[in-house]
Design a protein around this motif. Structure first.
Motif, PDB file in Angstrom:
ATOM      1  N   ILE A 360       0.843  -1.198   0.000  1.00  0.00           N
ATOM      2  CA  ILE A 360       0.000   0.000   0.000  1.00  0.00           C
ATOM      3  C   ILE A 360       0.880   1.251   0.000  1.00  0.00           C
ATOM      4  O   ILE A 360       0.607   2.227  -0.705  1.00  0.00           O
ATOM      5  N   GLY A 361       1.981   1.200   0.793  1.00  0.00           N
ATOM      6  CA  GLY A 361       2.882   2.343   0.872  1.00  0.00           C
ATOM      7  C   GLY A 361       3.498   2.688  -0.469  1.00  0.00           C
ATOM      8  O   GLY A 361       3.650   3.871  -0.808  1.00  0.00           O
ATOM      9  N   LEU A 381       2.682  11.963   7.200  1.00  0.00           N
ATOM     10  CA  LEU A 381       1.295  11.663   7.551  1.00  0.00           C
ATOM     11  C   LEU A 381       1.125  10.198   7.919  1.00  0.00           C
ATOM     12  O   LEU A 381       0.498   9.860   8.938  1.00  0.00           O
ATOM     13  N   MET A 382       1.723   9.313   7.127  1.00  0.00           N
ATOM     14  CA  MET A 382       1.538   7.867   7.355  1.00  0.00           C
ATOM     15  C   MET A 382       2.357   7.369   8.538  1.00  0.00           C
ATOM     16  O   MET A 382       2.084   6.288   9.072  1.00  0.00           O
ATOM     17  N   LYS A 388      -4.200  -0.515   8.853  1.00  0.00           N
ATOM     18  CA  LYS A 388      -4.212  -0.761   7.412  1.00  0.00           C
ATOM     19  C   LYS A 388      -5.368  -0.040   6.730  1.00  0.00           C
ATOM     20  O   LYS A 388      -5.241   0.457   5.603  1.00  0.00           O
ATOM     21  N   GLU A 389      -6.506   0.040   7.414  1.00  0.00           N
ATOM     22  CA  GLU A 389      -7.672   0.714   6.848  1.00  0.00           C
ATOM     23  C   GLU A 389      -7.389   2.198   6.622  1.00  0.00           C
ATOM     24  O   GLU A 389      -7.805   2.778   5.616  1.00  0.00           O
ATOM     25  N   ASP A 390      -6.658   2.823   7.572  1.00  0.00           N
ATOM     26  CA  ASP A 390      -6.294   4.237   7.410  1.00  0.00           C
ATOM     27  C   ASP A 390      -5.399   4.432   6.190  1.00  0.00           C
ATOM     28  O   ASP A 390      -5.533   5.412   5.447  1.00  0.00           O
ATOM     29  N   TRP A 391      -4.469   3.509   6.002  1.00  0.00           N
ATOM     30  CA  TRP A 391      -3.574   3.593   4.847  1.00  0.00           C
ATOM     31  C   TRP A 391      -4.369   3.444   3.553  1.00  0.00           C
ATOM     32  O   TRP A 391      -4.107   4.147   2.571  1.00  0.00           O
ATOM     33  N   GLU A 392      -5.330   2.552   3.510  1.00  0.00           N
ATOM     34  CA  GLU A 392      -6.143   2.354   2.304  1.00  0.00           C
ATOM     35  C   GLU A 392      -7.013   3.576   2.030  1.00  0.00           C
ATOM     36  O   GLU A 392      -7.254   3.928   0.871  1.00  0.00           O
ATOM     37  N   ASN A 393      -7.501   4.231   3.104  1.00  0.00           N
ATOM     38  CA  ASN A 393      -8.291   5.447   2.912  1.00  0.00           C
ATOM     39  C   ASN A 393      -7.469   6.542   2.250  1.00  0.00           C
ATOM     40  O   ASN A 393      -7.951   7.256   1.360  1.00  0.00           O
ATOM     41  N   VAL A 394      -6.211   6.691   2.675  1.00  0.00           N
ATOM     42  CA  VAL A 394      -5.327   7.678   2.065  1.00  0.00           C
ATOM     43  C   VAL A 394      -5.041   7.308   0.610  1.00  0.00           C
ATOM     44  O   VAL A 394      -5.035   8.163  -0.288  1.00  0.00           O
ATOM     45  N   LEU A 395      -4.826   6.023   0.368  1.00  0.00           N
ATOM     46  CA  LEU A 395      -4.542   5.564  -0.993  1.00  0.00           C
ATOM     47  C   LEU A 395      -5.708   5.868  -1.934  1.00  0.00           C
ATOM     48  O   LEU A 395      -5.494   6.267  -3.081  1.00  0.00           O
TER      49      LEU A 395
END
Length: 949
Positions: A360-361, A381-382, A388-395
């Motif tokens: 994801i990163g 920010l990350m 993991k859900e927060d990372w996917e929201n940013v993606l």
């Protein structure tokens, strides 16, 4: 943007008032007073807009106020356009009147219906102006509550003051750039005697210019090489006295008690005289040479290997400083961008968590498109997110929707934006209408700006010229990238960095919309009532599935991909359109009649609508139309007779090889604003009453670029051709003269016609086709086209070739299907110059079926084709020998032979092969269509006899 919009409205108001006086076209009683009051109020409001635009990022109410102001400005622009159009139509009606004459204009009385329609139209415009006047008064009163500062407010995004220190461990991917800068800093150069050795690093905000300068400044070799190292953050404004003081402090000299510029300069010169110094001027914006000259003159006393290293966002600054070397800093490569992101985002995260989020990163890092500032911002920010859900929201979020964009990226880009004058701000923000990663055609972009009335054409400057200057200014400031250039070095295509595109989207808010039909109709309910410019991206072959409610305010409609049955159902809604691009539609057979109601339309692109067969006569009502593109509309048989009424038309794009279009309507000569006319088709005698005669070209004095003239074979009167005044169209650079006709005139008449067609002297490319006379016109025999670089002679009936060797700049020559030519020799070379074909690089003979002999001899002291790089011989059935002289080339020649049986037979002889190989031919492409077995034999023979070939 609001400032630029108001500027456009005020300019149009002033212009229309002058037109009203000159044309004696009045509105209803009392409206003049409203217009004067409206103008005064708009000028008062405009004085505080600059402050409002800077505060809108932080104050929501100010943002709402600005949006309403922009909406009113758009409404005003629409009304003024209606007014302007009514004046323009009055001019056309008078020009079309059968009783029109200089003496009878005032007595010409139109019908009662036309008079009533005009009065009703003017009254409607007057009422709209009064309504807008009330809205402007309201918004002016509202502005009082915000306590805006009149132009120009000093409040800007805070500029970061840079220092020389850098943590090398946190820098990724600049090794090659650093090494290049070091070579220029440390190396000795013959250019040193020309003045101060200045190195400029140029790039967009956030790309890492300062970091690169820090890496070089702190390198151990640089520390050892220079006696003095000085770091100054210049920023804006460029104040020489302040820079002098900063330099002195960096030299460990006390400057606090010195304010006299002369004393400061003397102190600096005392410190650096005869010493090698490195001065870094970080973040330079000012383009004023006089200010730079004060600093430059102060530094000339330094040692011979001194260097100045400059970082700037503006390539014009580097040019102003007369930089010895300019280093364009590009975005980080993908792998290095990911490495930088991982270094920050996974700091203090365990190996297991880093492995879980790695994929994801990488995708998040890719969103940054190599911009280090964006990578660092998202990495930071990350770093605070473990879920993991927060990372996917940013993606899955658009980058411009994230808070980090507004806090860390927008300020860096706002500095560049606020440095632009108002017209350039408008032109830049309009680019948000293009999809991301879209290749932008520069001419198309300029014509879209023209359609929106963004280009200032005052003082006799053409809109196209102003548009090119605007683009080059924006490009110099790194708002565009990935430039593609033509042979002349002019930029023809470019792209916008995704981050810059996101920034433009923030500036335009709901004005520029990019809507995508993903097949699931996810955006059907989207309202376009605030949208002014929209791009629709369609993936489904069935066509659009959007709901087009409230789209009447759109000024731009660009559609990407096949649009299916969209147009016939929804065409009438877009009454305020300035630009419509529906290229590539397979659904359009006939453009709807309603297009004539789009009185504001200035740009219409129908290219590659391959089923389009007719354009309605109502298109002649588009008196504001500037650009009409019908390239590759293969089934389009004719243009409307009323096209002569498009008196604002500047660019008519068609295909030279159009299979269907056989003539142009009579009256094209009235389109005196035309700059681009890809094809001019001369009518034959049968169509003389409806078609276009060659003499109409004489009225088109502004033509430039590319032109193909077809149907010349039917012209008998050389006097008519002289009226075309082709030789006076000095801005034409690419010309094709096509004499093909089913009813050719007698040969010598054609020669007289060709004589009268003498091309302009600045021509760079010329094609002559189907010339059916045994003698060439004098202008080609005299080799008068001294700027010509490319020439093609095709299907001409002359028995010999003209002395083309006299053309000084000719680089490419193609001769094909000239079946009366049997011999080529000294006549082609000419006899006047010491070097025949001095610049020729590419020579091609194709389908020369009767050509038997070719002789090229160098007389004593004379050279022939010294720059020749490639030679093509194809379908030359009787040619047996290639002149030996042409094969003696250094560097080696590229030779292509195809369907030349005698040459193929000759090439079977070992001596023929040996001559090629010993003469170091780099490539030998022989296409043996008649003798495939012989080809195989020769192939084996070459590698057996010459294994190192």
């Amino acid at each position: 943007m609001a400032d630029a919009l108001l500027s456009i409205v005020l300019d149009r108001l002033a212009s229309l008032i002058q037109q009203q006086i000159h044309q004696e076209v009045s509105l209803v009683v009392g409206v003049e007073r409203e217009i004067r009051s409206l103008t005064d109020t708009l000028q008062i409001v405009r004085a505080v807009v600059a402050d409002a635009e800077k505060r809108q990022m932080k104050e929501e109410l100010v943002k709402v106020w600005l949006e309403r102001l922009k909406d009113i400005a758009y409404q005003m622009d629409d009304v003024l356009d209606e007014w302007s159009t009514s004046i323009l139509k009055s001019q056309i009606e008078r020009a079309d009147s059968p009783s029109m004459s200089k003496k009878k204009v005032s007595s010409c009385i139109p019908s009662p219906f036309i008079c009533f329609k005009r009065v009703a139209g003017r009254r409607d415009i007057a009422l709209k102006i009064k309504d807008i006047k009330q809205q402007v008064d309201d918004i002016a009163n509202q502005s009082n509550r915000f306590n805006f500062t009149s132009r120009f407010s000093n409040e800007e995004p805070q500029r970061l003051i840079t220092i020389s220190a850098v943590d090398i461990s946190e820098v990724c991917g600049r090794d090659e750039d650093r090494d290049t800068i070091l070579r220029h800093l440390l190396g000795k150069s013959c250019e040193q005697n020309l003045g101060l050795y200045t190195i400029s690093v140029v790039g967009m905000g956030g790309v890492g210019k300062t970091t690169l300068a820090q890496l070089a400044f702190n390198h151990h070799k640089v520390k050892a090489h220079f006696d003095k190292r000085i770091w100054v953050c210049v920023s804006d404004p460029f104040i020489p006295v302040r820079i002098f003081r900063d330099i002195l402090e960096a030299l460990h000299e006390n400057s606090s008690d010195v304010h006299n510029p002369e004393v400061l300069q003397q102190k600096i010169q005392t410190c650096i005289e005869g010493k090698k110094f490195l001065l870094v001027l970080d973040d330079v914006w000012n383009e004023d040479y006089q200010l730079w000259e004060q600093l430059k003159n102060c530094l000339k006393c330094g040692g011979g290997e001194s260097r100045i290293l400059v970082t700037t966002r503006n390539a014009s600054v580097a040019r102003m400083m007369m930089s010895t070397y300019v280093h364009p800093l590009q975005s980080l490569p993908l792998d290095q961008s990911r490495a930088l992101f991982s270094q920050i985002a996974f700091f203090r995260k365990g190996t297991e968590k880093a492995e879980e989020l790695k994929e994801i990163g990488e995708k998040i890092a890719d969103k940054c498109k190599g911009l280090p500032l964006a990578v660092k911002a998202l990495g930071s920010l990350m770093q605070t997110k473990d879920n993991k859900e927060d990372w996917e929201n940013v993606l899955n979020s658009e980058l411009w929707e994230l808070d980090v964009f507004e806090k860390k990226l927008s300020p860096a880009l706002l500095l560049s934006y606020y440095d632009l004058p108002p017209p350039l701000k408008q032109c830049f923000s309009y680019c948000a209408v293009f999809p991301k990663d879209r290749t932008i055609e520069i001419d198309e972009l300029i014509r879209l700006w023209m359609a929106q009335s963004y280009l200032n054409s005052k003082a006799g400057r053409e809109m196209e010229t102003a548009g090119r200057e605007y683009f080059e200014n924006l490009a110099a400031r790194s708002f565009f990238q990935d430039f593609e250039k033509d042979e002349e070095g002019d930029i023809v295509r470019c792209k916008m960095h995704d981050i810059v595109h996101d920034f433009a989207q923030i500036l335009t808010n709901n004005e520029c919309l990019i809507l995508e039909d993903d097949g699931e109709n996810l955006k059907q309910s989207l309202s376009l009532q605030k949208g002014r410019h929209a791009t629709l991206i369609v993936h489904e072959s069935e066509g659009l599935s959007f709901s087009f409610n409230n789209v009447g305010n759109l000024h731009t409609l660009l559609i990407v991909s096949n649009i299916g049955p969209f147009l016939p159902d929804s065409f009438q809604q877009f009454k305020y359109l300035r630009a419509m691009d529906i290229r590539g539609s397979d659904s359009i057979v006939e453009l709807p009649r309603e297009v004539g109601e789009f009185i504001h339309l200035r740009y219409l692109n129908l290219s590659y609508c391959k089923r389009l067969e007719t354009l309605p006569e109502t298109i002649s009502d588009l008196c504001n139309l500037q650009t009409l593109n019908i390239r590759c509309c293969w089934r389009l048989l004719k243009l409307p007779q009323g096209i002569r009424n498009l008196i604002s038309l500047r660019h008519l794009e068609m295909n030279g090889g159009h299979p269907g279009l056989v003539s142009l309507p009579k009256g094209v000569g009235r389109l005196t604003s035309l700059r681009t006319l890809s094809v001019f088709i001369v009518c034959n005698e049968e169509d003389a009453n409806e078609g276009c005669k060659i003499e109409e070209l004489g009225n088109l004095k502004e033509l430039r670029g590319e032109l193909e003239i077809r149907g010349l074979g039917t012209v008998e009167d050389a006097g008519e051709v002289e009226k075309a005044e082709l030789k006076d169209k000095k801005r034409l650079h690419y010309l094709t003269l096509d004499f093909f006709s089913w009813a050719q005139v007698e040969g010598m008449k054609m020669k007289h016609v060709a004589e009268a067609l003498q091309p302009p002297p600045n021509l760079k490319s010329l094609g002559v086709k189907w010339y059916c006379c045994p003698e060439w016109p004098n202008w080609i025999i005299r080799s008068s086209l001294i700027q010509l670089k490319r020439l093609q002679l095709s299907r001409c009936q002359c028995q010999c070739l003209p002395p083309l060797g006299e053309l000084p700049l000719l680089e490419s020559l193609k001769i094909d299907n000239m079946n009366n030519v049997k011999y080529v020799g000294a006549e082609l070379l000419g006899s006047l110059s010491l070097i025949a074909f001095p610049k020729l690089k590419h020579l091609s003979f194709v389908s020369m079926e009767e050509w038997e002999k070719w002789e090229v001899e160098e007389e004593k002291g004379r050279k022939v084709m010294p720059c020749l790089r490639s030679l093509e011989l194809n379908s030359c059935q009787k040619l047996a020998v290639v002149p030996d002289h042409l094969l003696r080339r250094t560097p080696p020649l590229v030779l292509s032979i195809g369907e030349c049986p005698l040459l193929e037979h000759t090439s079977n002889h070992p001596l023929f092969l040996s001559s090629f190989l010993l003469l170091q031919l780099s490539h030998l492409f022989i296409y043996f269509f008649h003798f495939p077995l012989l080809f195989m034999y020769l192939f084996v023979y070459v590698f057996w006899q010459f294994p190192n070939f």
